[in-house]
Structures are given as C-alpha cells and as structure tokens.
Design a protein around this motif. Structure first.
Motif, PDB file in Angstrom:
ATOM      1  N   HIS A  86       0.843  -1.204   0.000  1.00  0.00           N
ATOM      2  CA  HIS A  86       0.000   0.000   0.000  1.00  0.00           C
ATOM      3  C   HIS A  86       0.877   1.252   0.000  1.00  0.00           C
ATOM      4  O   HIS A  86       1.997   1.247   0.520  1.00  0.00           O
ATOM      5  N   CYS A  87       0.327   2.303  -0.576  1.00  0.00           N
ATOM      6  CA  CYS A  87       1.002   3.596  -0.553  1.00  0.00           C
ATOM      7  C   CYS A  87       1.226   4.000   0.901  1.00  0.00           C
ATOM      8  O   CYS A  87       0.295   3.941   1.722  1.00  0.00           O
ATOM      9  N   HIS A  88       2.431   4.400   1.229  1.00  0.00           N
ATOM     10  CA  HIS A  88       2.753   4.762   2.604  1.00  0.00           C
ATOM     11  C   HIS A  88       2.168   6.105   3.021  1.00  0.00           C
ATOM     12  O   HIS A  88       2.241   6.471   4.198  1.00  0.00           O
ATOM     13  N   CYS A 137       2.071   6.236  -4.397  1.00  0.00           N
ATOM     14  CA  CYS A 137       1.221   6.113  -5.580  1.00  0.00           C
ATOM     15  C   CYS A 137       1.355   7.365  -6.451  1.00  0.00           C
ATOM     16  O   CYS A 137       1.925   8.372  -6.020  1.00  0.00           O
ATOM     17  N   LYS A 151       3.303  -0.305   7.294  1.00  0.00           N
ATOM     18  CA  LYS A 151       2.853  -1.346   8.222  1.00  0.00           C
ATOM     19  C   LYS A 151       3.773  -1.432   9.438  1.00  0.00           C
ATOM     20  O   LYS A 151       4.951  -1.141   9.380  1.00  0.00           O
ATOM     21  N   PHE A 161       0.995   5.193   6.612  1.00  0.00           N
ATOM     22  CA  PHE A 161       0.442   3.892   6.276  1.00  0.00           C
ATOM     23  C   PHE A 161       1.516   2.815   6.099  1.00  0.00           C
ATOM     24  O   PHE A 161       1.272   1.797   5.488  1.00  0.00           O
ATOM     25  N   GLY A 182      -2.476   5.008   1.729  1.00  0.00           N
ATOM     26  CA  GLY A 182      -2.988   3.690   2.054  1.00  0.00           C
ATOM     27  C   GLY A 182      -3.629   2.916   0.922  1.00  0.00           C
ATOM     28  O   GLY A 182      -4.030   1.769   1.108  1.00  0.00           O
ATOM     29  N   LYS A 183      -3.707   3.485  -0.273  1.00  0.00           N
ATOM     30  CA  LYS A 183      -4.311   2.769  -1.391  1.00  0.00           C
ATOM     31  C   LYS A 183      -3.348   1.697  -1.905  1.00  0.00           C
ATOM     32  O   LYS A 183      -2.136   1.809  -1.735  1.00  0.00           O
ATOM     33  N   PRO A 184      -3.874   0.630  -2.542  1.00  0.00           N
ATOM     34  CA  PRO A 184      -2.988  -0.413  -3.077  1.00  0.00           C
ATOM     35  C   PRO A 184      -1.927   0.167  -4.013  1.00  0.00           C
ATOM     36  O   PRO A 184      -2.238   0.904  -4.945  1.00  0.00           O
ATOM     37  N   CYS A 185      -0.680  -0.145  -3.754  1.00  0.00           N
ATOM     38  CA  CYS A 185       0.426   0.377  -4.547  1.00  0.00           C
ATOM     39  C   CYS A 185       1.694  -0.384  -4.165  1.00  0.00           C
ATOM     40  O   CYS A 185       1.865  -0.753  -2.999  1.00  0.00           O
ATOM     41  N   ASP A 186       2.570  -0.618  -5.124  1.00  0.00           N
ATOM     42  CA  ASP A 186       3.830  -1.303  -4.808  1.00  0.00           C
ATOM     43  C   ASP A 186       5.014  -0.669  -5.545  1.00  0.00           C
ATOM     44  O   ASP A 186       5.969  -1.343  -5.909  1.00  0.00           O
TER      45      ASP A 186
END
Length: 343
Positions: A265-267, A291, A343, A341, A270-274
């Motif tokens: 996730h975007c730090h 992102c 982890k 965001f 928080g959206k999905p992103c790598d």
C-alpha cells in the motif's frame, strides 16, 4: 591506467540513449578464495570498462557479488572473459526478468570485507556445508509439505511488495538482523521441520544455510538462484507461480513484476500500490512506497517538510545540506514517522 569512473550518471545516461543499443541486466555471485582482492578488482575494472559494463560489484577474500548491465552486443565477450577466471567458469548468470537499459549508470567495483554484510564470523563454522539446493519444481513440491517452514531471508521493504505464499517475512532492516531472529523463532523445530529459505538471487541463503546447519537445524534447504531464477524456470516450464507481487531489485528499476498481485500500500494514503521511490529531497532520500496521486500532490516527497525544501532554489537546498553528516541513516528504507500507512 583508468581504474575509476570518469563520467557522471547523467552523462552516462545520455551516452546510453544516444547509442540506442539494448543492454542486459545480470547478476551473479560466487564464493571463492581470492588472495589479492584489490588486484582482482583492478583487473576486472580494466576489462569490464572496455566492454562498457556498468554496475555495482563487491569483491572480497571470500568471493564476488555482482549486479551489472552489459551491452547485448558484448555479452559473449563478457561471458568469455568470465570463463577465463577459474572459479567463474560457467557460473550461473541471473538475467533480469524485466530489462532496462538504464538499470546501472556507473561501473563501481569495490573491495569489501565481505560480499554480503552478514555479521558472521566465518571461522566458527563450515561455510561450505550448505543446505540442499532446490529448483522450481522441487521448491513447489516441498512447499506442499506441512512440515515445511518457508522463510524470506530479505528485508522488510523487499518482502513488503512481494513474497512467496505462506512465507515467514521477518520485519528486519538488514540480513544480519534476520539470522538470530529466525533461529530464536524456530529453536523448538530444529529437528522436526524443514527449513526452506529464499532470497533475491540466492547469495544470502548460501551463507545462511551453512550457518543454520551449524546451529543444529537438521533439514535445511534453499531456493537455487533465488526468486529471479525461480520465475524464469516457472515461465519456461509452465509451472505454478507461488510468488505474489514484485521482486525488489537493487538497481534503478527497483522491482520486477512476478505476478499481477499488488500486495502493498502507498505509505502516504494507504491505497494499493507497490512502487518504491526515493524522496526528491536529496537531504532525505527516504525509500518508500508512493502512488501516482500522492507523488503529484507531494511533489515526489515523503513529507510536507521535504516538499517545502524541494520548492526552494537548488542552491538554497545545497546550503541546507552543507555541513550535515549524510550517514546511512538518511537512506533508511521505509522507516519514518511521516509515513502514516507504513505497516
């Protein structure tokens, strides 16, 4: 005789673009006894510089660890040169899954105490008593065994964007941090569990497998050639791919896509992103996941403070950095309170 770089990364990039030729990104390693690492380093630099090889190569008395880029037209000559070196003849070359002509922009061949910073005293155990090497077929098979414990020997920012299904992914900053942590977590299972390890290209597992056998683990295995070699075998043989996400790599590409899954996730939002990036503030340079929307909003920075600094004239930015100790701490990987965001 030239034994160092004379061009900047920008100048080299311009030359690569002007040449218009395809380059291959390759990695390899080999543990071997090198009596004079400095002389070996200098000899490599002379030959590889003449072949327009670029990359980051570490040489030590224990061997060589190389990540590099070579013009496709020069590959055969490069391979011929490797074969003239006794311990590198027919060495396995991990060719990148996703090619990028700009993966490396300088040739850096450095002499180090070790080719991987493992923090181990090699004199205390037999480094040649390694674990069983597994190809992709046998690796997939052993993962089906309920007595298998699969361990990711990479760091937190690597496994965050991609790892094997069901793997233990230690939340560590360095390879050396993971060694004792894994032994402690599995100390009750040294005899009854199969310890299976993997890393990017295999080099970390080479030393770790011998270390864990020395520590009393009875069944130690490692993925031959790491994630890079695994996916190539999966692709060529039509095997099930048990890796999800991206494989982090230590060059300008930063990652190779192994599956379509986005598990990070975007730090910042928080959206999905790598997608890993470095903070645009050169005095920060923090590696983190960002992102496209946050990149635009934050001007490619990790924080509002860095965003304000980047907005200043470049000379002002240089003044702010002047006199500050740019230790390795400024290159910390994804560890910062400003990343909401992470982890």
């Amino acid at each position: 005789m030239q034994l160092y770089n004379t061009l900047s990364a920008k100048e080299r990039a311009e030359l690569i673009e002007a040449a218009g030729k395809e380059r291959l990104t390759i990695s390899f390693y080999q543990y071997a006894k090198i009596e004079n690492p400095q002389q070996f380093r200098d000899d490599l630099f002379v030959v590889w510089d003449s072949l327009d090889v670029l990359g980051r190569i570490y040489v030590a008395t224990e061997g060589i660890n190389a990540q590099l880029s070579v013009p496709a037209d020069n590959f055969n000559e490069f391979k011929t040169h490797l074969d003239t070196i006794s311990f590198l003849k027919d060495v396995r070359l991990n060719v990148a899954i996703e090619q990028d002509n700009f993966s490396f922009l300088k040739l850096k061949v450095k002499v180090r105490d070790k080719i991987v910073a493992d923090g181990l005293n090699d004199d205390t155990f037999d480094v040649t008593n390694k674990g069983v090497h597994l190809d992709a077929v046998k690796f997939n098979e052993i993962l089906e065994d309920p007595d298998t414990v699969l361990v990711d020997m990479r760091n937190h920012y690597e496994s965050e964007i991609g790892h094997f299904k069901g793997a233990v992914t230690p939340d560590v900053d360095t390879f050396r941090d993971s060694l004792d942590l894994i032994e402690e977590d599995l100390r009750e299972h040294k005899e009854d569990k199969k310890l299976v390890m993997y890393c990017t290209g295999g080099i970390r597992c080479e030393k770790a497998s011998a270390y864990y056998k020395h520590k009393g683990f009875q069944q130690v295995y490692q993925l031959e050639g790491g994630i890079i070699n695994y996916f190539r075998q999966v692709d060529e043989q039509g095997l099930e791919n048990k890796f999800i996400g991206k494989n982090f790599v230590f060059d300008q590409r930063r990652a190779e896509k192994i599956s379509e899954d986005v598990i990070a996730h975007c730090h910042q939002c928080g959206k999905p992103c790598d997608t890993h990036v470095n903070c645009a503030n050169e005095g920060c340079h923090l590696l983190f996941i960002q992102c496209e929307e946050c990149a635009e909003k934050m001007n490619h920075c990790c924080s509002d403070e860095c965003k304000e600094i980047v907005a200043l004239p470049y000379e002002e930015q240089k003044k702010l950095r002047k006199g500050k100790d740019n230790s390795n701490k400024i290159f910390k990987k994804g560890r910062s309170e400003v990343l909401k965001f992470k982890k």
